[in-house]
Design an enzyme around this catalytic site. Structure first.
Site, mmCIF file in Angstrom:
data_model
loop_
_atom_site.group_PDB
_atom_site.id
_atom_site.type_symbol
_atom_site.label_atom_id
_atom_site.label_comp_id
_atom_site.label_asym_id
_atom_site.label_seq_id
_atom_site.Cartn_x
_atom_site.Cartn_y
_atom_site.Cartn_z
ATOM 1 N N ARG A 155 1.271 -0.847 -0.402
ATOM 2 C CA ARG A 155 -0.233 0.570 -0.507
ATOM 3 C C ARG A 155 0.832 1.339 0.120
ATOM 4 N NH1 ARG A 155 -2.372 -4.092 -0.974
ATOM 5 N NH2 ARG A 155 -4.175 -4.502 -0.370
ATOM 6 N N SER B 2 -10.580 -0.767 4.127
ATOM 7 C CA SER B 2 -9.965 -0.786 5.113
ATOM 8 C C SER B 2 -9.627 -0.319 5.384
ATOM 9 C CB SER B 2 -8.356 -1.858 4.453
ATOM 10 O OG SER B 2 -9.007 -3.241 4.427
ATOM 11 N N GLU C 129 -3.959 3.498 6.777
ATOM 12 C CA GLU C 129 -4.279 3.388 5.087
ATOM 13 C C GLU C 129 -4.977 4.177 4.465
ATOM 14 O OE1 GLU C 129 -5.164 -0.231 3.919
ATOM 15 O OE2 GLU C 129 -6.452 0.000 1.476
HETATM 16 C C1 LIG Z 1 -15.218 -0.475 -0.379
HETATM 17 C C2 LIG Z 1 -14.412 0.183 -0.270
HETATM 18 C C3 LIG Z 1 -13.353 -1.696 -0.663
HETATM 19 C C4 LIG Z 1 -12.333 -0.988 -1.101
HETATM 20 N N1 LIG Z 1 -10.681 -2.423 -1.048
HETATM 21 C C5 LIG Z 1 -9.786 -2.008 -1.501
HETATM 22 C C6 LIG Z 1 -8.501 -3.588 -1.874
HETATM 23 O O1 LIG Z 1 -9.162 -4.190 -1.621
HETATM 24 N N2 LIG Z 1 -7.314 -2.961 -2.063
HETATM 25 C C7 LIG Z 1 -7.082 -2.006 -2.604
HETATM 26 O O2 LIG Z 1 -5.521 -1.319 -2.976
HETATM 27 N N3 LIG Z 1 -7.721 -0.452 -2.054
HETATM 28 C C8 LIG Z 1 -9.061 -0.879 -1.734
HETATM 29 N N4 LIG Z 1 -9.548 0.158 -1.263
HETATM 30 C C9 LIG Z 1 -9.538 1.663 -0.968
HETATM 31 C C10 LIG Z 1 -9.245 1.795 -2.806
HETATM 32 O O3 LIG Z 1 -10.225 1.716 -3.362
HETATM 33 C C11 LIG Z 1 -8.237 2.276 -3.242
HETATM 34 O O4 LIG Z 1 -7.138 3.176 -2.668
HETATM 35 C C12 LIG Z 1 -8.268 3.073 -4.862
HETATM 36 O O5 LIG Z 1 -7.158 3.095 -5.614
HETATM 37 C C13 LIG Z 1 -8.464 5.155 -4.405
HETATM 38 O O6 LIG Z 1 -8.929 5.380 -5.677
HETATM 39 P P1 LIG Z 1 -9.563 6.671 -6.419
HETATM 40 O O7 LIG Z 1 -9.532 6.800 -8.065
HETATM 41 O O8 LIG Z 1 -10.766 6.464 -5.175
HETATM 42 O O9 LIG Z 1 -8.750 7.482 -4.936
HETATM 43 P P2 LIG Z 1 -9.302 8.780 -4.388
HETATM 44 O O10 LIG Z 1 -10.071 8.768 -3.137
HETATM 45 O O11 LIG Z 1 -9.572 10.085 -4.673
HETATM 46 O O12 LIG Z 1 -7.586 9.222 -3.935
HETATM 47 C C14 LIG Z 1 -6.451 8.711 -3.212
HETATM 48 C C15 LIG Z 1 -5.362 9.601 -2.926
HETATM 49 O O13 LIG Z 1 -4.840 9.530 -4.632
HETATM 50 C C16 LIG Z 1 -4.566 11.128 -4.550
HETATM 51 N N5 LIG Z 1 -5.012 10.709 -6.146
HETATM 52 C C17 LIG Z 1 -6.078 9.954 -6.379
HETATM 53 N N6 LIG Z 1 -5.963 10.178 -8.117
HETATM 54 C C18 LIG Z 1 -4.580 10.874 -8.542
HETATM 55 C C19 LIG Z 1 -4.040 11.100 -9.331
HETATM 56 N N7 LIG Z 1 -4.642 10.723 -11.105
HETATM 57 N N8 LIG Z 1 -2.623 11.465 -9.378
HETATM 58 C C20 LIG Z 1 -2.455 11.986 -8.240
HETATM 59 N N9 LIG Z 1 -2.419 11.270 -7.366
HETATM 60 C C21 LIG Z 1 -4.256 11.431 -7.383
HETATM 61 C C22 LIG Z 1 -5.313 11.810 -4.133
HETATM 62 O O14 LIG Z 1 -4.489 12.864 -3.957
HETATM 63 C C23 LIG Z 1 -5.354 10.531 -3.018
HETATM 64 O O15 LIG Z 1 -4.348 11.350 -2.048
HETATM 65 C C24 LIG Z 1 -11.307 0.353 -1.722
HETATM 66 C C25 LIG Z 1 -12.205 0.992 -0.959
HETATM 67 C C26 LIG Z 1 -13.403 0.539 -0.947
HETATM 68 C C27 LIG Z 1 -14.339 2.109 -0.863
#
Ligand SMILES: Cc1cc2nc3c(=O)[nH]c(=O)nc-3n(C[C@H](O)[C@H](O)[C@H](O)COP(=O)(O)OP(=O)(O)OC[C@H]3O[C@@H](n4cnc5c(N)ncnc54)[C@H](O)[C@@H]3O)c2cc1C
Length: 345
Positions: free
Chosen positions: A164, A238, A333
């Site tokens: 992570r 998580s 996380e």
């Molecule tokens: C129900 C659920 C289950 C999940 N299961 C998992 C799992 O199994 N494994 C796992 O690893 N994660 C999991 N996650 C966490 C999440 O899905 C991941 O971390 C995902 O990659 C976040 O993507 P996002 O586009 O929503 O990012 P955001 O929440 O919008 O952003 C996360 C971070 O990245 C930055 N960011 C976003 N896009 C960019 C970009 N293009 N360039 C630079 N910075 C950027 C943001 O500023 C922020 O700091 C889960 C979440 C939920 C709600």
């Protein structure tokens, strides 16, 4: 540029926290990201980069220009006898890319099915599930350096991927905006099924062969059973990472708690944080609008109208209780979005 003002971010974060963005812009192309950086600079405003909002916790209004990354498109950019290189825009929904890869007969993303969020955020924390991390198929990404507004390319060895973790969450935090990600996917299936309930679920589904499609089906089934759907109850998956401790510390813990689970990894043992939290009695606890999920104690939830500050206060209580009971440090996380996360353009 179509910039919206004072908009609620409730529908842009899976916790469903109702905080506002002072300025909000959806970037559909890389040049629009560059324009937005310049615009923030000319206004003297900071930036915040938003993907699908599934790994953030908002604790205050964002008095900055929020750039929602919405760059679309998936294309095959290279192919040889064994691999296909797929490149996707940072705004593509992650699971749409998984579905596309499966429909193209490719293997590598099946275990990562149904992880919420966008392609651009996936390398940020090296998303992982059921024994696979994006690192294993990652080829390169393109990102705009905020200071110079130039596009740079980063290969796997540049990204310092870990559990992570990546360099974009650490040394280069707030320095780049990811616009495209390229993944190297196998033409022949490479099943990883020795983790979690995948084998059992394949059997339950009718002794399915472990093809990429069937593994994906099994993973989707497990996730839908075990994880709360953010559309129904606010959460960001998580909330804590699984802690890793040296083997000697794990052995000491096992003397005191014989049932403690642990997964050896080199000189360290990874302990499921969910087990620690459940043992400490937090599972299913509700405190007004927020709480710990009733089935998955690693997930903190917003039952509706919860505040980010309440969730963070609860997470701190859990962290200190786990430390008191087990001597183990739980690391967060989820990204806590306060003023320190706003970027100087
Ligand atoms: C129900 C659920 C289950 C999940 N299961 C998992 C799992 O199994 N494994 C796992 O690893 N994660 C999991 N996650 C966490 C999440 O899905 C991941 O971390 C995902 O990659 C976040 O993507 P996002 O586009 O929503 O990012 P955001 O929440 O919008 O952003 C996360 C971070 O990245 C930055 N960011 C976003 N896009 C960019 C970009 N293009 N360039 C630079 N910075 C950027 C943001 O500023 C922020 O700091 C889960 C979440 C939920 C709600």
């Amino acid at each position: 540029m179509k910039i919206q003002e004072n908009i609620s971010l409730r529908r842009y974060n899976t916790f469903g926290i109702d905080k506002k963005a002072r300025l909000f812009f959806e970037a559909n192309r890389s040049d629009e990201v560059i324009q937005a950086i310049s615009h923030a600079r000319s206004l003297g405003k900071k930036l915040f980069v938003l993907g699908g909002g599934s790994n953030i916790l908002l604790v205050q209004d964002i008095d900055a220009l929020v750039i929602k990354i919405n760059i679309q498109g998936i294309e095959k950019i290279e192919e040889d006898a064994d691999f296909v290189l797929l490149k996707a825009g940072a705004g593509v929904v992650w699971h749409d890319l998984v579905t596309y890869s499966l429909a193209s007969g490719l293997s590598g993303l099946e275990n990562l099915s149904l992880i919420p969020g966008t392609v651009g955020a996936a390398p940020m924390q090296n998303i992982g599930a059921y024994g696979v991390e994006i690192e294993s198929v990652f080829d390169h990404l393109d990102a705009i350096e905020i200071a110079s507004r130039q596009t740079k390319r980063f290969y796997k060895e540049d990204c310092a991927f870990g559990y992570r973790e990546s360099i974009f969450k650490n040394k280069w935090k707030g320095k780049y905006i990811i616009t495209h990600v390229a993944l190297k996917l196998w033409k022949k299936p490479r099943p990883t099924i020795d983790y979690g309930d995948i084998q059992r679920t394949l059997q339950e589904l009718g002794n399915l062969i472990p093809s990429p499609e069937n593994i994906s089906k099994a993973v989707i089934g497990i996730r839908q059973r075990k994880l709360p759907d953010p559309k129904k109850i606010g959460n960001a998956g998580s909330f804590f990472k699984n802690p890793t401790v040296p083997i000697a510390d794990f052995e000491r813990l096992r003397e005191k708690f014989p049932k403690i689970p642990g997964y050896a990894s080199g000189k360290f043992v990874k302990i499921p944080a969910a087990w620690l939290i459940e043992q400490a009695g937090w599972k299913g606890k509700r405190f007004g609008n927020i709480g710990v999920h009733e089935h998955q104690p690693l997930v903190l939830v917003n039952h509706g109208n919860g505040e980010g500050s309440d969730i963070i206060a609860l997470s701190k209580k859990i962290q200190s209780d786990i430390y008191d009971k087990f001597g183990v440090i739980l690391e967060r996380e989820v990204n806590l979005i306060s003023t320190e996360q706003w970027i100087e353009p």
